[in-house]
Design a protein around this motif. Structure first.
Motif, PDB file in Angstrom:
ATOM      1  N   LEU A 185       5.447 -26.068 -37.000  1.00 32.98           N
ATOM      2  CA  LEU A 185       4.484 -25.170 -37.629  1.00 32.98           C
ATOM      3  C   LEU A 185       3.924 -24.184 -36.610  1.00 32.98           C
ATOM      4  CD1 LEU A 185       2.585 -24.231 -39.894  1.00 32.98           C
ATOM      5  CD2 LEU A 185       1.035 -26.091 -39.255  1.00 32.98           C
ATOM      6  N   GLN A 216       6.840 -27.137 -43.856  1.00 31.18           N
ATOM      7  CA  GLN A 216       6.571 -28.449 -43.252  1.00 31.18           C
ATOM      8  C   GLN A 216       6.025 -29.464 -44.243  1.00 31.18           C
ATOM      9  OE1 GLN A 216       7.805 -28.733 -40.322  1.00 31.18           O
ATOM     10  NE2 GLN A 216       8.174 -26.519 -40.189  1.00 31.18           N
ATOM     11  N   VAL A 266      -2.571 -28.081 -47.255  1.00 27.77           N
ATOM     12  CA  VAL A 266      -3.558 -27.307 -46.513  1.00 27.77           C
ATOM     13  C   VAL A 266      -4.896 -27.382 -47.240  1.00 27.77           C
ATOM     14  CG1 VAL A 266      -4.153 -25.028 -45.604  1.00 27.77           C
ATOM     15  CG2 VAL A 266      -1.765 -25.777 -45.648  1.00 27.77           C
ATOM     16  N   ALA A 320       2.993 -23.968 -43.495  1.00 29.85           N
ATOM     17  CA  ALA A 320       2.607 -25.371 -43.596  1.00 29.85           C
ATOM     18  C   ALA A 320       3.052 -25.970 -44.926  1.00 29.85           C
ATOM     19  CB  ALA A 320       1.098 -25.519 -43.430  1.00 29.85           C
ATOM     20  N   LEU A 362      -3.491 -30.435 -43.327  1.00 27.30           N
ATOM     21  CA  LEU A 362      -3.830 -29.477 -42.283  1.00 27.30           C
ATOM     22  C   LEU A 362      -5.116 -28.776 -42.690  1.00 27.30           C
ATOM     23  CD1 LEU A 362      -3.067 -27.845 -39.691  1.00 27.30           C
ATOM     24  CD2 LEU A 362      -1.948 -26.212 -41.224  1.00 27.30           C
TER      25      LEU A 362
END
Length: 635
Positions: free
Chosen positions: A352, A244, A248, A240, A216
């Motif tokens: 998210l 999930q 990142v 995140a 992400l």
């Protein structure tokens, strides 16, 4: 709460939109109708927002004039417009005074699987939120028509949302949207439906990943160094990573990641940290060299993008209205074609977004407790304003001290003796000293006035028809040199050089130059700190070391020779076009450098009303010219 049911509904929308891409004729109209139909079936209030593309050109008076300073293209026709589709969910526990915005850029003509997947994520969350009972803030889903770019439709919608305008577009309120394949016919108003104050905004995007895991990407920089509240990034990062399982990442300079000297410096810091940790194990200094390198690459990227003053995504339009917003870009490690993998992606991405919306929904007030001024070193680490302002203050602190010291020395260049000098001659000497100071100030004023003129020249040069960037850049340089000579001839009297002592004139000029540069850096640090920081790193050494080259040549000492070499090197590096070409060459290689690249870069700055453009033209360039004048002073 997001389940496979919402994912299944999102897949239907994705499939229907992907089928349209195989037949581009009429895909634009039908895609808007399909999206509006799906929104309407969920019970949302739907409307279309028509906007005309704005003309990005240089307008000096539009700097800092507000986000609605765009100019409509004069030759635009009725066929040249975009259509945003907007759906609003009214919160069952809200009063309509606050809203959360979801933005999905979508190009119906050239859009592909990536854009339809971002629509799928937003639709799955939108579908869930129509059925929940805990919602206290309205949800606005903006499907931005990105055929003219991703930023323009968002900025146009925000402009009309906050400053309603009455135009001929109101006559289109009775237009009908037809989708023949689905026998769907609905009357959708063209205009603006409003909710309350925007608490936060999320821009969703999907990219093809080349990583070993799902990632992400977070993009936060807005215009002129503005950043969203750090708590919004912290929420996204925590959900995140810990909920999930996404990795990142924020933007980095990859050329720094592969730099050998940065790695060597990281290894030195790692060794020092281990050595210090042996003295006291409680000191947490055991940072690896790889973390130092990654932090340096991230910090440099964050500083550069803030200094550039150009938004890194459509979220930048929200910061102009003091709305915290970021762009989230999902990247998959596996192809989008696999249905099971796509469902898993939609589920994790939707959950998210659901978590972030629920976190913002629970707030009783806007984000304000955390930082707005910071530089990122990783998705979870940052440098706050209280730390980096110390470095900037130490960097510019010598400027007023040196300016005062130089001026004090010039006053002592003509000592007088009580026995040999009369009161009249003393009075005449003080008058001459005051005139000498005024002449230096007048020179500094003329050069800064010239800098303002140079900043205005591109507006007229851009009007030249059929001219390429290289030609424009060459004309800009020639006109700048010509205007400098004309201003010096008009405003600077040749007789001014008879006042004061010749050997001290350069010192007075340097004192006035350093004073004006210190004031310019102070003002710029308030507008955009990153620009002031980079400008100080480039120009402060040259301003402090500037010394007539003739005196260094006469000195014939090692110190004089080293100072002369440093002044020549700094004079080349500090020149704005030279700085740009060196930086571009380090990143992309020197083989592809073109003189027109600098004009394109500057053109992008004024198109975005970046304050960096004003700094270069009215602070940095005049100071460089004055320092060169000191170097070439005929002592």
């Amino acid at each position: 709460m997001l389940s496979n049911q919402e994912v299944s509904e999102a897949n239907k929308l994705i499939k229907e939109l992907n089928n349209l891409h195989s037949n581009p004729l009429g895909a634009t109209t039908e895609s808007h109708g399909i999206i509006a139909k799906y929104m309407s079936n969920l019970g949302a209030q739907v409307n279309n927002h028509k906007f005309h593309p704005q003309l990005n050109q240089f307008h000096p008076l539009h700097f800092f004039s507000g986000p609605d300073s765009g100019v409509m293209q004069e030759n635009s026709t009725r066929s040249l417009y975009g259509i945003n589709t907007v759906g609003i969910i009214r919160a069952p526990r809200g009063d309509g005074k606050e809203a959360i915005v979801l933005v999905t850029p979508y190009n119906a003509v050239k859009g592909g699987v990536r854009e339809t997947l971002s629509l799928g994520i937003a639709y799955s969350v939108f579908s869930l939120l129509t059925r929940v009972t805990w919602l206290a803030k309205d949800i606005i889903w903006l499907v931005a028509d990105s055929q003219y770019g991703e930023y323009a439709p968002v900025a146009a919608w925000l402009r009309d949302y906050h400053t309603p305008a009455f135009s001929n577009l109101d006559s289109l309120n009775t237009e009908t949207c037809h989708v023949g394949n689905n026998n769907f016919e609905s009357k959708i108003s063209y205009g603006i439906r409003r909710s309350g104050t925007m608490a936060a905004a999320l821009v969703l995007g999907v990219a093809y990943g080349n990583e070993n895991e799902d990632t992400l990407g977070i993009y936060a920089e807005a215009s002129n160094g503005q950043m969203p509240n750090l708590d919004l990034i912290n929420i996204v990062h925590y959900l995140a990573v810990h909920r999930q399982g996404l990795r990142v990442k924020v933007e980095q300079f990859h050329w720094l990641l592969n730099s050998k000297w940065v790695k060597s410096l990281g290894e030195v810091f790692e060794s020092l940290g281990k050595m210090v940790k042996t003295l006291n194990p409680d000191w947490k200094l055991g940072i690896s060299a790889a973390d130092y390198v990654e932090g340096a690459a991230t910090l440099a990227s964050s500083l550069y993008h803030q200094a550039l003053g150009v938004p890194t995504g459509p979220h930048g339009a929200f910061r102009d209205y003091q709305v915290d917003a970021i762009t989230l870009e999902f990247s998959l490690r596996i192809s989008f074609d696999r249905l099971d993998r796509r469902n898993d992606f939609l589920l994790h991405g939707g959950r998210l977004i659901e978590g972030v919306i629920r976190s913002v929904n629970n707030l009783l007030e806007k984000f304000h407790q955390s930082f707005f001024l910071y530089l990122l070193t990783s998705p979870s680490k940052f440098v706050s304003v209280g730390v980096y302002m110390i470095a900037f203050a130490l960097l510019v602190a010598p400027l007023p001290v040196v300016a005062a010291s130089l001026y004090a020395k010039t006053l002592d260049l003509n000592p007088t003796s009580e026995k040999d000098k009369s009161a009249t001659s003393n009075e005449l000497g003080s008058v001459l000293q005051s005139w000498k100071w005024l002449n230096s100030v007048k020179t500094v004023f003329v050069v800064h006035f010239w800098g303002a003129t140079v900043s205005l020249l591109p507006y007229f040069i851009s009007q030249i028809p059929d001219s390429d960037p290289t030609t424009n850049f060459s004309v800009w340089i020639l006109l700048s040199i010509l205007s400098l000579e004309i201003l010096r001839w008009i405003l600077v009297s040749p007789s001014s050089h008879i006042y004061g002592l010749p050997q001290g004139e350069w010192a007075t000029l340097k004192s006035a130059t350093i004073s004006s540069f210190f004031i310019g850096l102070g003002l710029m640090s308030v507008i955009n700190f990153a620009t002031a920081e980079i400008g100080a790193l480039l120009m402060v050494p040259m301003a402090l070391m500037a010394h007539p080259l003739k005196l260094d040549v006469r000195g014939q000492s090692l110190r004089s020779i080293l100072r002369m070499i440093c002044n020549l090197v700094l004079g080349v590096i500090s020149f704005p076009p030279a700085t740009f070409f060196v930086f571009k060459g380090v990143i992309e290689g020197f083989s592809g450098i073109n003189a027109g690249d600098f004009w394109n870069w500057v053109e992008s700055l004024w198109a975005w009303n970046s304050a960096t453009y004003l700094y270069i033209g009215m602070v940095h360039l005049p100071c460089w010219v004055l320092c060169v004048q000191i170097l070439l002073h005929p002592c």
